[in-house]
Design an enzyme around this catalytic site. Structure first.
Site, PDB file in Angstrom:
ATOM      1  N   GLU A  66       0.788  -1.253  -0.051  1.00 43.53           N
ATOM      2  CA  GLU A  66       0.051  -0.025   0.036  1.00 43.53           C
ATOM      3  C   GLU A  66       0.934   1.152   0.000  1.00 43.53           C
ATOM      4  O   GLU A  66       0.282   2.187  -0.647  1.00 43.53           O
ATOM      5  CB  GLU A  66      -1.028   0.055   1.298  1.00 43.53           C
ATOM      6  CG  GLU A  66      -2.134  -1.293   1.233  1.00 43.53           C
ATOM      7  CD  GLU A  66      -2.898  -1.090  -0.315  1.00 43.53           C
ATOM      8  OE1 GLU A  66      -3.089  -0.298  -0.728  1.00 43.53           O
ATOM      9  OE2 GLU A  66      -3.240  -2.306  -0.427  1.00 43.53           O
ATOM     10  N   HIS A  98       3.621   6.418  -5.204  1.00 43.55           N
ATOM     11  CA  HIS A  98       3.169   6.993  -6.804  1.00 43.55           C
ATOM     12  C   HIS A  98       2.385   8.004  -6.662  1.00 43.55           C
ATOM     13  O   HIS A  98       2.568   8.839  -7.372  1.00 43.55           O
ATOM     14  CB  HIS A  98       2.406   5.692  -7.196  1.00 43.55           C
ATOM     15  CG  HIS A  98       2.114   5.554  -8.609  1.00 43.55           C
ATOM     16  ND1 HIS A  98       1.710   4.732  -9.201  1.00 43.55           N
ATOM     17  CD2 HIS A  98       2.499   6.375  -9.665  1.00 43.55           C
ATOM     18  CE1 HIS A  98       1.652   5.020 -10.549  1.00 43.55           C
ATOM     19  NE2 HIS A  98       2.426   5.992 -10.817  1.00 43.55           N
TER      20      HIS A  98
END
Length: 702
Positions: free
Chosen positions: A486, A492
């Site tokens: 996660e 990202h």
């Protein structure tokens, strides 16, 4: 839809760097590890914690009624921007206005999407649900606004202006138009109306199918032998079967659960058939051969033909290993249950676990003491610091900013660029909290009109146990790997610092979106990384290397059969969303696909596809997990396996893969990272080579 789309305990060094990055620094930051192992985050003196605010610092959201206010503001702002878009001559300004429109709606819709499932207060959940509905209605209206679409069409048709735009702006303009076309904007009025009605019907069917996929099945308790009834919930004369009981050691319980839970429900079958037919009709109405052709446009795979080729080649490569693993499971079943030794679908998860335990004796309880949550967070901090020059700091929240007092807010700080964004960590179990590990974008990053960057805000949601009087929160190896996964999504989001909110962070094609998260799993399974942080919470003793090696090797036991099962699911998804009308019933297709791509027999009077909830969110894209893993594997082996802390590789990874969000074609990002264009065969080889046993561990164990 078109519009919604090691740990530094010495703070001064990092804070000094952040100051040089030209950002104001919060005095309420503290080391990340301490924040998660502490019972309560200590409030720094002089902090603003006493001041009242709303959820995520949005002033209106200090009460449920604030959603109405936030939504009204967004709708007013969108009306203004629509008028502006329609009166602006074609140019880069058109794309900026469209992105502002997307941002105005997403800022409310994304936040409400999270609150409606995660907030403990029903009134907040209800208000968020209502806001989602109202923003959704506005989006449907905008997607069929011919004048608005025309303003974008004028830009796309102007070759001179288009050739002057940079690649990211061009791609964002094309993505907005793609979303318009899905709504049938280019059709005549009658067909456009049909497209709108199909979109509405599909949304309703998706919600109904999801609900049906999780409903338990009931059976008269007298049908089952008395000695196994206690495994199921009793309701008068009936027993409720709410799942497959895959981990139960009693073969009869697993068999009963499988046959009852997967017994076909006529209403659910009708929903699935109508959903697939509506998706196909919509795709054909807006100019695609099949729904799969529409869904795969702009992805890494690009076409259903490529996906089918990938799945068939992977299946061919796996089949021999899978058969060997099924034989091992059969022998184990024969040993434990000589009367009934035929391997069935309900046996696979259980006996693969038995084989894993027998060969490696991996007891999660032996690992948990080395993985306190604080230690794991410090490990992530250390990794990001060495690889990307990024540090995580816990920041004190204001009153009303979070929905549960155990939520932690992390500031993500780059050593020279300063504050990059915020991660809210909703890590702990609580009543009525969804049991799923996931990443939510609450606010996307973008370059604002005043030249400042709108900082991204995300939530990571896990279901970890609370600390106790005698021990901090301790993670099993699986929980630790999920945390890393996660956090890959979160990074990202932080580093996909695009100019446009519409393609920020994880707003990219599905088969690329999982690459950064799966890559983090490779780091989580590397001893050099784990050795940086895994310490026994009582003694400080490091986790022995052979324990990490055994854990990694245990995951390869029956891994080919596990992957073969995923290939089967992905192939089924492709056929369902391929050419219509389907050759036969969805159940008959399931049976044929299971025999071709899996190998264990279909069980009469079962319909597993009616429990396949991924058909809703991942329609025609279930293959994405496998393709993303293939890319992550290639990136790991080529770029990080030699040195997981290689800063130059970390910077290349940021520059080539994370920085673009969805603003660049995914295959070009992969080419930039690997410095070659991977073929379908390369993807298959990467996945298959991951199954090979590590010789050194094998010898040690022998």
């Amino acid at each position: 839809s078109a519009m919604l789309a090691g740990c530094r305990r010495g703070l001064p060094v990092a804070l000094g760097r952040a100051l040089r990055g030209g950002r104001a620094v919060s005095t309420s930051w503290c080391p990340v590890g301490a924040a998660f192992d502490a019972k309560q985050l200590q409030q720094p003196r002089g902090s603003a914690a006493g001041r009242e605010t709303g959820l995520f610092g949005v002033p209106e959201l200090c009460c449920p009624e604030g959603f109405q206010e936030a939504q009204d503001k967004a709708l007013q702002e969108s009306e203004r921007l629509v008028q502006k878009a329609c009166s602006t001559p074609p140019g880069p300004e058109t794309v900026k206005i469209f992105d502002q429109l997307s941002d105005a709606l997403c800022r409310v819709a994304d936040l409400a999407d999270f609150v409606k499932i995660a907030h403990p207060d029903f009134a907040f959940r209800e208000a968020a649900e209502e806001a989602c509905r109202n923003i959704g209605t506005m989006v449907e209206k905008l997607n069929t606004d011919v004048e608005l679409c025309q303003s974008l069409r004028c830009l796309l048709d102007d070759e001179v202006v288009m050739s002057s735009l940079d690649p990211e702006t061009r791609r964002v303009a094309e993505l907005f138009m793609f979303d318009f076309e899905i709504s049938g904007i280019h059709l005549d009025e009658e067909k456009r109306k049909k497209a709108v009605n199909l979109n509405v019907r599909i949304l309703d069917l998706c919600n109904e199918f999801l609900t049906g996929a999780h409903l338990p099945n009931k059976i008269d308790k007298h049908v089952l032998p008395e000695h196994i009834r206690y495994n199921f919930t009793a309701e008068g004369n009936y027993l409720q079967v709410a799942g497959l009981h895959a981990d139960c050691s009693d073969d009869l319980v697993r068999e009963a659960a499988y046959k009852i839970f997967l017994y076909p429900n006529a209403e659910q079958l009708r929903r699935l058939e109508e959903l697939l037919a509506c998706r196909n009709s919509l795709a054909q109405l807006v100019g695609y051969d099949t729904f799969a052709h529409r869904a795969l446009r702009g992805t890494m795979a690009e076409t259903p033909e490529t996906v089918t080729q990938f799945l068939e080649k992977l299946s061919d490569q796996l089949s021999k290993r899978t058969q060997e693993e099924f034989e091992m499971m059969t022998k184990m079943k024969m040993k434990l249950n000589p009367q009934n030794s035929k391997l069935m679908p309900w046996d696979h998860p259980y006996y693969s676990g038995v084989l894993r335990a027998e060969r490696y004796n991996i007891d999660p309880g032996l690992y948990c003491p080395f993985f306190s949550l604080g230690a794991c967070m410090e490990g992530l901090n250390s990794l990001f610091s060495r690889l990307l020059g990024i540090s995580l700091y816990a920041e004190q929240t204001k009153r009303g900013e979070v929905w549960s007092e155990d939520v932690r807010k992390l500031a993500v700080v780059h050593e020279s660029e300063g504050l990059l964004g915020y991660i809210y960590c909703d890590f702990f179990q609580r009543p009525d909290k969804p049991h799923q590990d996931c990443h939510f974008t609450v606010r996307g990053g973008r370059l604002k009109e005043n030249g400042e960057y709108q900082l991204p805000v995300v939530v990571l949601m896990l279901s970890l146990p609370h600390s106790t009087r005698s021990a901090p929160t301790l993670l099993s190896p699986g929980m630790m790997e999920n945390l890393f996964h996660e956090m890959g999504h979160a990074m990202h989001s932080m580093l996909g610092r695009t100019r446009y909110q519409h393609v920020t962070g994880t707003r990219c094609p599905t088969d690329f979106a999982e690459v950064p998260s799966i890559l983090m799993e490779y780091f989580a399974n590397d001893y050099r990384v784990v050795n940086q942080f895994a310490r026994h919470y009582k003694t400080g003793q490091p986790l022995p290397k052979n324990m990490v090696s055994r854990l990694c090797e245990s995951k390869k036991v029956c891994a080919a059969a596990d992957m073969q099962l995923q290939v089967f699911y992905a192939a089924l998804d492709q056929i369902y969303h391929g050419k219509h009308p389907l050759k036969t019933s969805t159940t008959e297709i399931l049976k044929e696909t299971q025999e071709k791509f899996y190998g264990l027999p279909y069980v009469p009077n079962t319909a597993w596809q009616l429990r396949f909830s991924h058909l809703v969110g991942y329609g025609a894209k279930y293959y994405s997990y496998l393709m993303s893993r293939a890319v992550a594997s290639m990136v790991w082996k080529q770029c990080f396996a030699q040195d997981p802390f290689d800063r130059a590789m970390g910077e290349r990874y940021r520059r080539e893969m994370l920085a673009h969000g969805g603003g660049k074609e995914p295959i070009l990002m992969v080419q930039g990272m690997l410095q070659k264009s991977p073929s379908v065969e390369d993807f298959v080889d990467a996945l298959v080579s991951d199954l090979d046993q590590d010789f050194e561990t094998f010898i040690m164990d022998s």
